[in-house]
Design an enzyme around this catalytic site. Structure first.
Site, PDB file in Angstrom:
ATOM      1  CD  GLU A  63      -3.143   1.104   0.740  1.00 12.76           C
ATOM      2  OE1 GLU A  63      -3.719   2.158   0.412  1.00 12.76           O
ATOM      3  OE2 GLU A  63      -3.621  -0.019   0.570  1.00 12.76           O
ATOM      4  CB  THR A  64       3.941   2.172   1.866  1.00 15.45           C
ATOM      5  OG1 THR A  64       3.334   2.027   3.151  1.00 15.45           O
ATOM      6  CG2 THR A  64       4.943   3.318   1.875  1.00 15.45           C
TER       7      THR A  64
END
Length: 141
Positions: A63-64
């Site tokens: 996600e990052t």
């Protein structure tokens, strides 16, 4: 080059201060013309009780990487932003406590409304430990 906003390692790493990114020890290490690389320790912050890399933490890395890359590619920097709408991960190999993993994000689709990002996570031997995909919706402020 795919970036609408030219990234620097200093800027990428500064943006993660006082967030889950910093808490988990995620550090951006390379900016390519169409990819970003980051590393993350496999330590007390990132393992599950069996002392293996926690699958949910792999998803945080996915996600990052996808979200940061996505923000660098929005069609209208300054007014557009992205939100993750779907994430999936296939955990292929365990990683024991004491080393690092490395994530590489590349674009699958960079549309005006939807972005799709692919992330490959490898161990220190270069073996793939997890593959993931993040779908993001491009929003306008």
């Amino acid at each position: 080059m795919i970036w609408k906003i030219l990234p620097t390692l200093e800027g990428l790493n500064t943006s993660g201060q006082n967030t889950a990114v910093e808490h988990l020890g995620i550090v951006f290490t390379e900016v390519g013309e169409d990819y970003l690389l980051a590393e993350m320790p496999v330590d007390h912050r990132t393992v599950q009780p069996m002392r293996l890399l926690h699958g949910g933490v792999s998803c945080v890395l996915i996600e990052t990487l996808g979200s940061v890359a996505g923000m660098l590619c929005v069609p209208n920097p300054g007014s557009d932003y992205i939100v993750g709408t779907e994430i999936n991960a296939s955990h292929l190999r365990g990683v024991g406590e004491g080393g690092k993993v490395f994530g590489k994000v590349t674009a699958v689709r960079l549309g005006k409304r939807v972005q799709v990002w692919s992330v490959e996570i490898t161990n220190e031997e270069g073996k793939v430990t997890c593959v993931g995909r993040l779908t993001c919706q491009v929003m306008t402020a």
